[in-house]
Design a protein around this motif. Sequence first.
Motif, short mmCIF file in Angstrom:
data_model
loop_
_atom_site.label_atom_id
_atom_site.label_comp_id
_atom_site.label_asym_id
_atom_site.label_seq_id
_atom_site.Cartn_x
_atom_site.Cartn_y
_atom_site.Cartn_z
N UNK A 1 2.40 -91.64 86.58
CA UNK A 1 2.87 -90.97 85.38
C UNK A 1 1.75 -90.97 84.34
N UNK A 2 1.24 -89.79 84.03
CA UNK A 2 0.17 -89.66 83.05
C UNK A 2 0.62 -88.71 81.96
N UNK A 3 1.01 -89.27 80.83
CA UNK A 3 1.56 -88.48 79.73
C UNK A 3 0.50 -88.33 78.64
N UNK A 4 0.20 -87.10 78.21
CA UNK A 4 -0.81 -86.92 77.17
C UNK A 4 -0.36 -87.51 75.84
N UNK A 5 -1.32 -87.92 75.03
CA UNK A 5 -1.01 -88.43 73.69
C UNK A 5 -0.41 -87.31 72.85
N UNK A 6 0.51 -87.67 71.97
CA UNK A 6 1.13 -86.68 71.10
C UNK A 6 0.12 -86.15 70.10
N UNK A 7 0.19 -84.85 69.85
CA UNK A 7 -0.65 -84.21 68.84
C UNK A 7 0.25 -83.81 67.67
N UNK B 1 4.66 -80.95 62.97
CA UNK B 1 4.66 -80.29 64.27
C UNK B 1 4.25 -81.26 65.38
N UNK B 2 4.92 -81.13 66.51
CA UNK B 2 4.53 -81.83 67.73
C UNK B 2 3.92 -80.74 68.61
N UNK B 3 2.60 -80.55 68.46
CA UNK B 3 1.95 -79.37 69.00
C UNK B 3 1.92 -79.29 70.53
N UNK B 4 1.91 -80.43 71.19
CA UNK B 4 1.84 -80.40 72.66
C UNK B 4 3.12 -80.92 73.31
N UNK B 5 4.24 -80.66 72.67
CA UNK B 5 5.53 -81.12 73.21
C UNK B 5 5.76 -80.57 74.61
N UNK B 6 5.41 -79.30 74.81
CA UNK B 6 5.62 -78.67 76.12
C UNK B 6 4.80 -79.37 77.20
N UNK B 7 3.57 -79.75 76.88
CA UNK B 7 2.71 -80.44 77.85
C UNK B 7 3.25 -81.82 78.18
N UNK B 8 3.81 -82.51 77.18
CA UNK B 8 4.39 -83.83 77.41
C UNK B 8 5.61 -83.72 78.32
N UNK B 9 6.47 -82.74 78.03
CA UNK B 9 7.66 -82.54 78.87
C UNK B 9 7.26 -82.19 80.30
N UNK C 1 9.81 -73.90 69.29
CA UNK C 1 9.33 -72.54 69.42
C UNK C 1 8.02 -72.52 70.18
N UNK C 2 8.01 -71.78 71.29
CA UNK C 2 6.80 -71.63 72.12
C UNK C 2 6.21 -72.97 72.53
N UNK C 3 7.07 -73.92 72.87
CA UNK C 3 6.61 -75.21 73.35
C UNK C 3 6.17 -76.18 72.28
N UNK C 4 6.32 -75.80 71.01
CA UNK C 4 5.94 -76.66 69.88
C UNK C 4 7.20 -77.11 69.15
N UNK C 5 7.32 -78.41 68.92
CA UNK C 5 8.45 -78.93 68.15
C UNK C 5 8.08 -79.03 66.68
N UNK C 6 9.01 -78.68 65.80
CA UNK C 6 8.77 -78.74 64.36
C UNK C 6 9.93 -79.52 63.74
N UNK C 7 9.60 -80.65 63.11
CA UNK C 7 10.63 -81.58 62.67
C UNK C 7 10.58 -81.83 61.17
N UNK C 8 11.75 -81.91 60.57
CA UNK C 8 11.87 -82.11 59.13
C UNK C 8 11.47 -83.55 58.78
N UNK C 9 10.41 -83.70 57.99
CA UNK C 9 9.96 -85.03 57.59
C UNK C 9 8.51 -85.27 57.96
#
Length: 203
Positions: free
Chosen positions: A24-30, A39-47, A72-80
């Motif tokens: 299991x090789x999970x990329x670091x969150x961006x 924004x969680x820019x690489x959410x799609x890559x992590x999933x 949206x388009x593999x990017x998560x956008x979170x309030x806070x």
Amino acid sequence: MDYEASLDRALSAVPDIESGGDRLSVPDAVAQADGAFTRFNNLDAVADALNRNTDHLHRFLQRSLATSGKLQSGVGRYNGEFAARDFESAVEEYTEEYVRCSECGLPDTRLVQEDRTMMLRCDACGAFRPVQKKSGSATTQQTKNEVEAGETYPVEVTDTGRKGDGVAHRGDYTIFVPGASEGDVVEILIEDTSGNLAFSRLA
């Protein structure tokens, strides 16, 4: 050629097999600040690395971080405001609950629905167990989602009301924002609440 020489030659041709790893090789969150959001820019890559549906991971992150968000388009956008480590901690929690086998520890699993119960089945050892939705602490959830008169909050206007006012959401509340348009990210002052409705003005 004698037997031992033949055996040595055969063994030298066999590729090395890694052991002890969990494959299991999970990329670091961006993480990227975006006004009142992160924004969680690489959410799609992590999933994808976890072999899980991006929307499923996104919904878990909202519960774990006790916030609202959009995918949206593999990017998560979170309030806070969140750091990359906040996202990574939530992903680790998700991995333990929805990916890693509790018996053999390997990630060779899949989610299946059985009699209205979500099950985690391991293709490596055959073990299976039910999974449960986890959420942030009740105190944190309440603090993040409550709306009080006289307080200011950053919100994103996502709809337009019948009278043309902007409409935003925070937790269970629908907030009317006069003077704001759909797509705006604004700071608002709550003037009054009624049930799960809130009335505000631009701060």
